[in-house]
Design an enzyme around this catalytic site. Structure first.
Site, PDB file in Angstrom:
ATOM      1  N   CYS A   1      74.214 -22.231 -51.720  1.00 40.93           N
ATOM      2  CA  CYS A   1      75.326 -21.593 -50.997  1.00 40.93           C
ATOM      3  C   CYS A   1      76.597 -22.431 -51.034  1.00 40.93           C
ATOM      4  CB  CYS A   1      74.919 -21.319 -49.547  1.00 40.93           C
ATOM      5  SG  CYS A   1      73.674 -20.041 -49.355  1.00 40.93           S
TER       6      CYS A   1
ATOM      7  N   LYS B   1      81.574 -14.498 -45.201  1.00 40.49           N
ATOM      8  CA  LYS B   1      80.390 -15.245 -45.623  1.00 40.49           C
ATOM      9  C   LYS B   1      80.777 -16.383 -46.577  1.00 40.49           C
ATOM     10  CE  LYS B   1      76.236 -16.515 -46.573  1.00 40.49           C
ATOM     11  NZ  LYS B   1      75.598 -17.487 -45.655  1.00 40.49           N
TER      12      LYS B   1
END
Length: 234
Positions: free
Chosen positions: A88, A34
């Site tokens: 992110c 991720k």
């Protein structure tokens, strides 16, 4: 999952709502995968942002140069911009750097390049503003990406804040997806207004976010303005 059994139970839960395939691995690999997704994007954006600075030095249109380079079948350079924002891509690479500081040299360099880009844009705007009498700057976009109202880690917000605190000019901010300025921009020399009013009053127009609402601008309106386009659409 922390164990194979945990992973299978997690898959059983997700399959209740997920139509696609659920891929199983261990927790450490999943977590790094991720983080790697976002670090990969960050590194590639940093390459484009570094090219934009190089092109400025040589008086080259970076978007035209990238378009030409991308004609190669194995080249796909991303689009440069005023920096990288969001919760992110602008954050996740630092987790990798923190966990492997000696090894994550490229990832660290990319983060530093992208973190520096808003400062570069501010210097460029200030240089042009200093050449004007009574500069009024219209800044278009505050969100971290097009057509959203999310301002988290937005380079556009950082750019406006730095300009406001330098008191280089009166700032007119256009962001159609918010109804009020964020707290850090509620300063005397910053005003939130609509597109037409801002463009009418400004002598320097800066495009920071390529919202759909900004893509079709009357070129006759822009011809009497100094324009700094960080997204390559004007």
């Amino acid at each position: 999952g922390m164990t194979r059994k945990c992973a299978q139970q997690a898959v059983s839960l997700y399959k209740i709502v997920v139509e696609g395939e659920c891929h199983v691995t261990n927790a450490r690999t999943a977590e790094l995968a991720k983080l790697t997704e976002n670090a990969y994007r960050d590194v590639n954006i940093a390459f484009a942002n570094e090219l934009s600075v190089i092109c400025d030095k040589f008086g080259i249109n970076v978007w035209e140069m990238i378009r030409m380079a991308n004609l190669h079948p194995r080249v796909n350079i991303l689009t440069p911009g005023p920096g990288v924002g969001g919760h992110c891509i602008a954050v996740d690479p630092w987790f990798i750097v923190d966990s492997a500081p000696e090894e994550a040299r490229l990832i660290r360099s990319a983060r530093l390049i992208n973190d520096e880009k808003p400062h570069y844009v501010v210097r460029k705007i200030e240089a042009k503003a200093r050449s004007l009498v009574d500069p009024v700057i219209a800044l278009f976009g505050l969100a971290y990406k097009p057509d959203v109202d999310d301002l988290r880690e937005s380079p556009a917000v950082h750019i406006v804040e730095m300009l406001a605190r330098s008191k280089i000019a009166k700032l007119l901010v256009v962001e159609p997806h918010v109804s009020e300025l964020p707290v850090e921009l509620r300063l005397d020399n910053v005003t939130l207004m609509d597109f037409d009013m801002a463009l009418a009053q400004a002598n320097l127009a800066v495009l920071l976010v390529d919202h759909s609402a900004f893509l079709h601008v009357d070129r006759d309106v822009l011809k009497d303005k100094f324009v700094i386009d960080t997204r390559g659409v004007w």
